[in-house]
Write a protein that holds these residues in place. Structure first.
Motif, PDB file in Angstrom:
ATOM      1  N   ASP A  44     -27.324 -39.338 -18.062  1.00 39.31           N
ATOM      2  CA  ASP A  44     -27.836 -40.637 -17.643  1.00 39.31           C
ATOM      3  C   ASP A  44     -27.597 -40.805 -16.147  1.00 39.31           C
ATOM      4  OD1 ASP A  44     -29.088 -43.039 -17.923  1.00 39.31           O
ATOM      5  OD2 ASP A  44     -27.379 -44.098 -18.830  1.00 39.31           O
ATOM      6  N   SER A  89     -28.330 -43.954 -12.913  1.00 41.01           N
ATOM      7  CA  SER A  89     -28.954 -45.222 -12.506  1.00 41.01           C
ATOM      8  C   SER A  89     -28.664 -45.486 -11.046  1.00 41.01           C
ATOM      9  CB  SER A  89     -28.453 -46.373 -13.391  1.00 41.01           C
ATOM     10  OG  SER A  89     -27.060 -46.521 -13.229  1.00 41.01           O
ATOM     11  N   ARG A 139     -28.480 -48.680  -7.966  1.00 45.55           N
ATOM     12  CA  ARG A 139     -28.425 -50.126  -7.667  1.00 45.55           C
ATOM     13  C   ARG A 139     -28.302 -50.314  -6.159  1.00 45.55           C
ATOM     14  NH1 ARG A 139     -23.652 -51.491  -8.852  1.00 45.55           N
ATOM     15  NH2 ARG A 139     -23.123 -49.409  -9.587  1.00 45.55           N
ATOM     16  N   GLN A 159     -39.360 -44.233  -8.867  1.00 53.41           N
ATOM     17  CA  GLN A 159     -38.224 -43.346  -9.197  1.00 53.41           C
ATOM     18  C   GLN A 159     -37.924 -42.403  -8.029  1.00 53.41           C
ATOM     19  OE1 GLN A 159     -38.678 -40.861 -12.740  1.00 53.41           O
ATOM     20  NE2 GLN A 159     -39.422 -39.145 -11.553  1.00 53.41           N
ATOM     21  N   ILE A 187     -34.159 -40.592 -11.171  1.00 59.62           N
ATOM     22  CA  ILE A 187     -33.526 -41.895 -11.404  1.00 59.62           C
ATOM     23  C   ILE A 187     -34.589 -42.975 -11.267  1.00 59.62           C
ATOM     24  CG2 ILE A 187     -31.565 -43.364 -10.849  1.00 59.62           C
ATOM     25  CD1 ILE A 187     -30.351 -41.153  -9.249  1.00 59.62           C
ATOM     26  N   SER A 188     -34.784 -43.681 -12.360  1.00 60.60           N
ATOM     27  CA  SER A 188     -35.821 -44.718 -12.380  1.00 60.60           C
ATOM     28  C   SER A 188     -35.254 -46.040 -11.876  1.00 60.60           C
ATOM     29  CB  SER A 188     -36.356 -44.877 -13.791  1.00 60.60           C
ATOM     30  OG  SER A 188     -37.257 -45.952 -13.826  1.00 60.60           O
ATOM     31  N   SER A 213     -35.042 -50.294 -15.309  1.00 60.49           N
ATOM     32  CA  SER A 213     -34.020 -50.127 -16.348  1.00 60.49           C
ATOM     33  C   SER A 213     -34.705 -50.156 -17.713  1.00 60.49           C
ATOM     34  CB  SER A 213     -32.968 -51.234 -16.256  1.00 60.49           C
ATOM     35  OG  SER A 213     -33.607 -52.488 -16.284  1.00 60.49           O
ATOM     36  N   PHE A 234     -34.126 -41.790 -20.153  1.00 62.37           N
ATOM     37  CA  PHE A 234     -33.697 -40.832 -19.136  1.00 62.37           C
ATOM     38  C   PHE A 234     -34.027 -39.411 -19.567  1.00 62.37           C
ATOM     39  CE2 PHE A 234     -30.560 -38.014 -17.192  1.00 62.37           C
ATOM     40  CZ  PHE A 234     -30.778 -38.312 -15.855  1.00 62.37           C
TER      41      PHE A 234
END
Ligand SMILES: *[C@@H]1O[C@H](CO)[C@@H](O)[C@H](O)[C@H]1NC(C)=O
Ligand SMILES: *[C@@H]1O[C@H](CO)[C@@H](O)[C@H](O)[C@H]1NC(C)=O
Length: 211
Positions: free
Chosen positions: A67, A69, A71, A160, A194-195, A198, A202
Motif C-alpha cells: 500500500d 498513499s 498527503r 497518480q 500512488i493515487s 483515496s 492499490f
C-alpha cells in the motif's frame, strides 16, 4: 648367451638408483601424508557445508509494497512538499533461519532523484514470518530539476504519481544459535503507483532484492 662384462655395469646403476630412492622416501612420504590430510580436510569441510546447506535450505527474502498513499502534496517553483506512507511487506520464507534487521533505511525518488528519506527501527524477524513495515517519509521543499518538476506535475494532473522506493537494510541471518555475518540488502521497488484518489485499489509492486 649373456655377456658378463656388459650386464655388470647395468646392475650397478640399478643398485645406485635404488639407494637414492630409499634415501628420498621418508621426505616424499611425509609430503604425501600432509597432502592427503589437507585434501581430506577440504573434503570433510566441503561435505559439512553441503549438509548444513541441505538442512537449512536458504531461501531469499521477499519484499512487496502492499500500500502507498500521499498527503500534503504541493509542487511550486520546482520545489516539492509531500508526505508519503508505504506498507512494505517483508517475508522471510526460511524454515530454519530468522533475520536480525540491525538498520533499515527507506528512500523515495521521482525518477532518479531522491526526495524523501527515513530510517525504521531495528527488529528481529522470526522464521517463516511476514512483517509489514510502515514507512512515513517527508519531502520538505525539495528542489527538482525543471524537466522532472514538469513531469511530476503532469503525473499529478493525471491523478497518480509513480515513485521508486528503495530499501537498504543491514541484516544478519541466525541459524540455530549461530549468527551469520552481516549483509546489506538493497531493494528497489520500481514505479510504485500512488493515487491521489483515496479508495482506489492499490496495485501491489514487487521489489528486486540484491544481497
Ligand atoms: C513547503 O512547506 C514549507 C513549510 O513547511 C513552506 O515554507 C514551503 O513554501 C512549502 N513549499 C512548497 C513547494 O509548497
Ligand atoms: C512476525 O513476527 C512479528 C515479530 O515477532 C510478530 O509480531 C508477528 O505477529 C509475526 N507475524 C506472523 C504472520 O507470524
Amino acid at each position: 648367451m649373456a655377456n658378463p662384462f656388459r650386464s655388470r655395469p647395468a646392475n650397478t646403476t640399478t643398485q645406485q638408483q635404488q639407494q637414492q630412492h630409499a634415501a628420498a622416501r621418508p621426505k616424499s612420504s611425509l609430503l604425501r601424508i600432509v597432502i592427503f590430510a589437507i585434501l581430506g580436510l577440504i573434503v570433510i569441510v566441503g561435505l559439512a557445508v553441503l549438509i548444513a546447506w541441505l538442512i537449512v535450505k536458504p531461501k531469499r527474502l521477499i519484499y512487496t509494497v502492499e500500500d502507498a498513499s500521499i498527503r500534503n502534496f504541493n509542487i511550486n517553483s520546482d520545489h516539492v512538499n509531500s508526505s508519503f506512507s508505504f506498507a512494505i511487506r517483508a517475508y522471510n520464507p526460511n524454515k530454519r533461519m530468522s533475520v536480525y534487521y540491525d538498520a533499515v533505511e527507506v528512500s523515495t525518488a521521482f525518477d532518479g532523484q531522491t526526495v524523501a528519506f527515513n530510517t525504521l527501527s531495528p527488529f528481529h524477524q522470526p522464521k517463516r514470518n511476514v512483517t509489514v513495515l510502515e514507512a512515513q517519509l517527508e519531502s520538505r521543499d525539495v528542489a527538482l530539476s525543471k524537466s522532472l518538476s514538469k513531469d511530476v506535475r503532469a503525473q499529478r494532473a493525471q491523478g497518480q504519481v509513480k515513485v521508486n522506493l528503495r530499501i537498504r537494510a543491514r541484516i544478519r541471518f541466525k541459524v540455530g544459535a549461530i549468527k551469520l555475518r552481516h549483509q546489506t540488502v538493497k531493494a528497489l521497488c520500481p514505479a510504485v503507483p500512488i493515487s491521489f484518489h483515496s479508495g482506489k485499489s492499490f496495485q501491489i509492486t514487487e521489489c528486486d532484492l540484491d544481497y
